[in-house]
Design an enzyme around this catalytic site. Structure first.
Site, PDB file in Angstrom:
ATOM      1  N   ARG A 190       1.542   3.631  14.723  1.00  0.00           N
ATOM      2  CA  ARG A 190       1.488   3.399  13.164  1.00  0.00           C
ATOM      3  C   ARG A 190       2.016   4.743  12.321  1.00  0.00           C
ATOM      4  NH1 ARG A 190      -4.638   2.063  13.340  1.00  0.00           N
ATOM      5  NH2 ARG A 190      -4.536   3.590  14.785  1.00  0.00           N
TER       6      ARG A 190
ATOM      7  N   CYS B  81       1.321  12.470  16.628  1.00  0.00           N
ATOM      8  CA  CYS B  81       0.472  11.731  17.423  1.00  0.00           C
ATOM      9  C   CYS B  81       1.450  10.465  17.866  1.00  0.00           C
ATOM     10  CB  CYS B  81      -0.834  11.120  16.564  1.00  0.00           C
ATOM     11  SG  CYS B  81      -1.859  10.036  17.876  1.00  0.00           S
TER      12      CYS B  81
ATOM     13  N   ASP C 274       0.589   7.386  18.064  1.00  0.00           N
ATOM     14  CA  ASP C 274       0.160   6.176  17.750  1.00  0.00           C
ATOM     15  C   ASP C 274       1.334   5.616  17.058  1.00  0.00           C
ATOM     16  OD1 ASP C 274      -1.010   4.687  15.471  1.00  0.00           O
ATOM     17  OD2 ASP C 274      -3.031   5.583  15.996  1.00  0.00           O
TER      18      ASP C 274
ATOM     19  N   CYS D 198      -7.639   9.024  14.069  1.00  0.00           N
ATOM     20  CA  CYS D 198      -6.698   9.017  15.148  1.00  0.00           C
ATOM     21  C   CYS D 198      -7.669   8.806  16.408  1.00  0.00           C
ATOM     22  CB  CYS D 198      -6.423  10.527  15.295  1.00  0.00           C
ATOM     23  SG  CYS D 198      -5.598  10.744  16.770  1.00  0.00           S
TER      24      CYS D 198
ATOM     25  N   HIS E 149      -3.323  12.462  11.744  1.00  0.00           N
ATOM     26  CA  HIS E 149      -3.443  11.195  11.228  1.00  0.00           C
ATOM     27  C   HIS E 149      -4.804  10.948  11.115  1.00  0.00           C
ATOM     28  CE1 HIS E 149      -4.057   8.008  14.254  1.00  0.00           C
ATOM     29  NE2 HIS E 149      -3.409   8.931  14.840  1.00  0.00           N
TER      30      HIS E 149
HETATM   31 CO    CO Z   1      -3.416   9.394  16.764  1.00  0.00          CO
END
Ligand code: CO
Length: 207
Positions: free
Chosen positions: A46, A42, A44, A101, A98
């Protein structure tokens, strides 16, 4: 005046630290890359691929997008996959989702978000295909990883590699933002025998 000066400062400090530890590091890396892994994760902020598995530059080839989707009409993802499998000859493709998400959570809602709804449709399709009711975001995160592992395996790229006898495994993992730990979803596929027959390309279809 240069914008985002602190990032350039960080970069100079990082490059100096790496060179201090290994003076030839960048010279060796510039000459070739031979990562054994392709990471599909992803976007993302993080979930940074290299850091969470403790790999240095040069050790993992990375493709990231919203909610780690592998669509068979996405030439961006397919191009990364083709280069990783056919040129870099990675041994492992890791699809890593994750928990929590945002893309998956958005796909579970019935409110419009604009253009991205076309992308999130892939995840709505995963929900619908599961034929399960009351799936929460985290369960759909897991189902999405499983679906994207299958999507990787269904590509002509991976099937051609297996037909050539190339050693290639596709894994499904999920990462927890809460504790920084990865979980293996035990979805490893290393040959076409594990795929539904409709998606399996036999010898006769090889050109
Ligand atoms: Co995500």
């Amino acid at each position: 005046m240069r914008e985002l000066k602190h990032l350039f400062e960080n970069n100079r400090r990082w490059a100096a630290e790496v060179s201090d530890r290994d003076p030839d590091f960048f010279k060796k890396l510039a000459a070739q890359q031979a990562p054994p892994y392709l990471w599909i994760g992803c976007a993302d902020s993080r979930v940074p691929a290299n850091q969470i598995v403790g790999l240095a530059p040069g050790e993992v080839f990375v493709h990231r997008n919203v909610a780690n989707v592998v669509s068979h009409t996405d030439f961006n993802c397919l191009s990364v996959l083709q280069y990783a499998v056919e040129v870099l000859k990675v041994r492992h493709v890791i699809v890593c989702g994750h928990y929590g998400c945002g893309g998956v959570a958005a796909a579970l809602q019935d409110v419009p978000f604009g253009l991205i709804d076309n992308w999130l449709r892939h995840i709505k399709d995963v929900y619908e295909a599961s034929r399960l009711d009351d799936i929460d975001t985290n369960k759909l995160c897991e189902l999405n990883v499983a679906a994207q592992v299958r999507n990787v395996c269904h590509t002509t790229i991976v099937q051609d590699a297996w037909r050539r006898g190339q050693d290639l495994s596709v894994h499904g993992w999920i990462y927890s933002l809460e504790d920084g730990l990865l979980r293996d979803l035990d979805l490893c596929i290393s040959s076409p025998e594990l795929l539904a027959s409709i998606y399996r390309m036999g010898e006769s279809s090889a050109a």
